[in-house]
Scaffold this active site. Sequence first.
Site, mmCIF file in Angstrom:
data_model
loop_
_atom_site.group_PDB
_atom_site.id
_atom_site.type_symbol
_atom_site.label_atom_id
_atom_site.label_comp_id
_atom_site.label_asym_id
_atom_site.label_seq_id
_atom_site.Cartn_x
_atom_site.Cartn_y
_atom_site.Cartn_z
ATOM 1 C CB THR A 123 49.047 -14.853 -19.117
ATOM 2 O OG1 THR A 123 48.202 -14.147 -20.118
ATOM 3 C CG2 THR A 123 50.727 -14.215 -19.201
ATOM 4 C CB CYS A 392 42.802 -10.450 -23.962
ATOM 5 S SG CYS A 392 42.334 -10.229 -25.639
ATOM 6 C CG PHE A 393 39.007 -12.201 -20.268
ATOM 7 C CD1 PHE A 393 38.465 -11.210 -19.488
ATOM 8 C CD2 PHE A 393 38.594 -12.292 -21.724
ATOM 9 C CE1 PHE A 393 37.415 -10.685 -19.943
ATOM 10 C CE2 PHE A 393 37.488 -11.583 -22.090
ATOM 11 C CZ PHE A 393 36.742 -10.905 -21.212
ATOM 12 C CB CYS A 394 45.391 -13.409 -18.039
ATOM 13 S SG CYS A 394 45.482 -11.902 -17.015
ATOM 14 C CG ASN A 395 43.031 -17.622 -22.883
ATOM 15 O OD1 ASN A 395 43.477 -17.783 -23.842
ATOM 16 N ND2 ASN A 395 42.644 -18.595 -22.177
#
Length: 858
Positions: A123, A392-395
């Site tokens: 992100t 979503c793991f900042c992705n």
Amino acid sequence: MAGAAAESGRELWTFAGSRDPSAPRLAYGYGPGSLRELRAREFSRLAGNPHSQNISSKLTHDTVEQVRYRILAHFHTTAEDYTVIFTAGSTAALKLVAEAFPWVSQGPESSGSRFCYLTDSHTSVVGMRNVTMAINVISTPVRPEDLWSAEERSASASNPDCQLPHLFCYPAQSNFSGVRYPLSWIEEVKSGRLHPVSTPGKWFVLLDAASYVSTSPLDLSAHQADFVPISFYKIFGFPTGLGALLVHNRAAPLLRKTYFGGGTASAYLAGEDFYIPRQSVAQRFEDGTISFLDVIALKHGFDTLERLTGGMENIKQHTFTLAQYTYVALSSLQYPNGAPVVRIYSDSEFSSPEVQGPIINFNVLDDKGNIIGYSQVDKMASLYNIHLRTGCFCNTGACQRHLGISNEMVRKHFQAGHVCGDNMDLIDGQPTGSVRISFGYMSTLDDVQAFLRFIIDTRLHSSGDWPVPQAHADTGETGAPSADSQADVIPAVMGRRSLSPQEDALTGSRVWNNSSTVNAVPVAPPVCDVARTQPTPSEKAAGVLEGALGPHVVTNLYLYPIKSCAAFEVTRWPVGNQGLLYDRSWMVVNHNGVCLSQKQEPRLCLIQPFIDLRQRIMVIKAKGMEPIEVPLEENSERTQIRQSRVCADRVSTYDCGEKISSWLSTFFGRPCHLIKQSSNSQRNAKKKHGKDQLPGTMATLSLVNEAQYLLINTSSILELHRQLNTSDENGKEELFSLKDLSLRFRANIIINGKRAFEEEKWDEISIGSLRFQVLGPCHRCQMICIDQQTGQRNQHVFQKLSESRETKVNFGMYLMHASLDLSSPCFLSVGSQVLPVLKENVEGHDLPASEKHQDVTS
């Protein structure tokens, strides 16, 4: 004479003599001890700020510079090629590049710079585009497959005469799937052999190395990216809040500084626009005082890492070996019908550490191929003391690509209430995220096997191929509450406050159950029950459940005066505007003021509160402790209001005093306090599912997580009881009693339903003259694994409930007052008839996708 005066001038005034005797007395120091000794003992590190010029500060400055050299050596480069700029983290490093890169805006005379980034980016990389958009620079997302195909086409070299600056960002390792993108892209993009987009100009490359360098060596002498953001806690686990931007010296002069802070200016004027930046790139961009104590600690981090492991190459081999083994084992797991147990999201076959990092991203499936929500997997894993990362793991880009989530679906999920970091894992059957495991340099084979055993035990135990592990307890308190802990409350002096109508109606008789069975207490009819002769509008629309099945009746009533502590069972109790009177009015907090729940402290269930409305006290008991009394209301003259939080809501509370604090601290073996919601604090309930309160009413909450009441159905408990006990492989004794199961769900109202889980089809219920909206199901958490009489954990309850329910681990329904008139006494009573109202079109009814509840049972 002159000499005597000079000699006298060398003497210092006495401290006492320097003070004006007529002035108010001021204190020096901090108590009876020596301040000199205190400072020597506690603040020996006070050696100097690197901005100063004294000897100790110069030593600090030189030490920081040595750390810069140590960082560069770790990445196989030197100060001749790269500069280390310390930042607050890798995100701050990315922001610095976005703001300082020499962008050329699009205009009549120029096509402008381009900012390109791989869609499989963090992100913090994607967020750079907001800076470029503000100055009219085009941002272009690039899919990994497009760049791979461009690499295969061997694009021709670009026009060397065009010097328009462009920036391409990509991760050395995906923080989503662990795939490692070619470091050769750096030189190929910079030389023009590989084009992120077809546009003339000079390309610079930012290599996001934050995930990659945590487990692999990065040789910047061979792969000379222009900008390399890193985060040190990802390497060492310490210190947080410190990162760096490694800038190649050929690109450093192009960076443009706008803001300047302390220490970054060679000279400036306050009265006019005159500012000369420092010559050193690091000093120019490190605004203010750097975190020099943390920076100095980095040297010890690098030295320790080298001493323990032998270097990053060894870490690379070790972590990949664990990941490869786990990948092969997970891929081989199948249900008896041949269906896979997990779906792994990867761009590699884990064949080499050159193409795959030690990260495995997956979702767990049932035997029909349906995805089990990541929050459910996470809850189950915590029972095995396994901590997972989910979502979503900042992705978002990688998450969309691997899970097949379109842009429109992302918007739809947001409209349904899903945001990054929440537990809305499935919407209309579509996953919103996944589960990730990753390995660090101290991960072991035992860790891997514990994780694989968890997957096998929770998904394949029913096949008979794998044994179910023995339940474990993590509490030292194993005995059930003794019989004498149920004794009558000791009378005390009545408080000064007059009783409310609801309380006054109860004080003439014993209102709580002090024996082990509810039947020992006579059941009294509700005070405010009135005959109902006309159907409500909702009854006309949906139809009251048929009476042929017999009436639904309240069989048990519980309140939980202290949040997460033991239940207080009653047969008749007043109703307040927040629910049952005094239900979850108190909570136990740690020394930082953070609420404790049974998730962190299972022994809370051994704290037994009893409320005596006549004496205006709550008596608290626990095994091995003398009973202690707490007033039901605060002393307004001495109460100090403090702020606390419950489920992200700010609540006003007050401390119940040092006496109960000492009692709790002794019981738990650590500092604790008891706090109570302030009487003038109003916490409004959030509107759910579009249901509005009736005119003139406002739903308010005590210290509950979600709703005023929780209802469970005896038939539902019986169904779960049957499933649990028939699954006992030994077949010798039942694993759980009905009483044990019902207590685990920590309901306020228990009814004698006719069918298991029929309550999930109800829209409203009436108990006497009280009407309740049914808000939706309670999504259970790990607290149902805690035996409420012993504090021991047993994961089988959560596991079996997870298997038996098709989606979320739901059990029980939230209720909220539909309307409430407290002008006359109103009560809930055991034995009262319950009249449910079905939802409209119940056969085809689906709960809204935006439904998101936390467990109210704390």
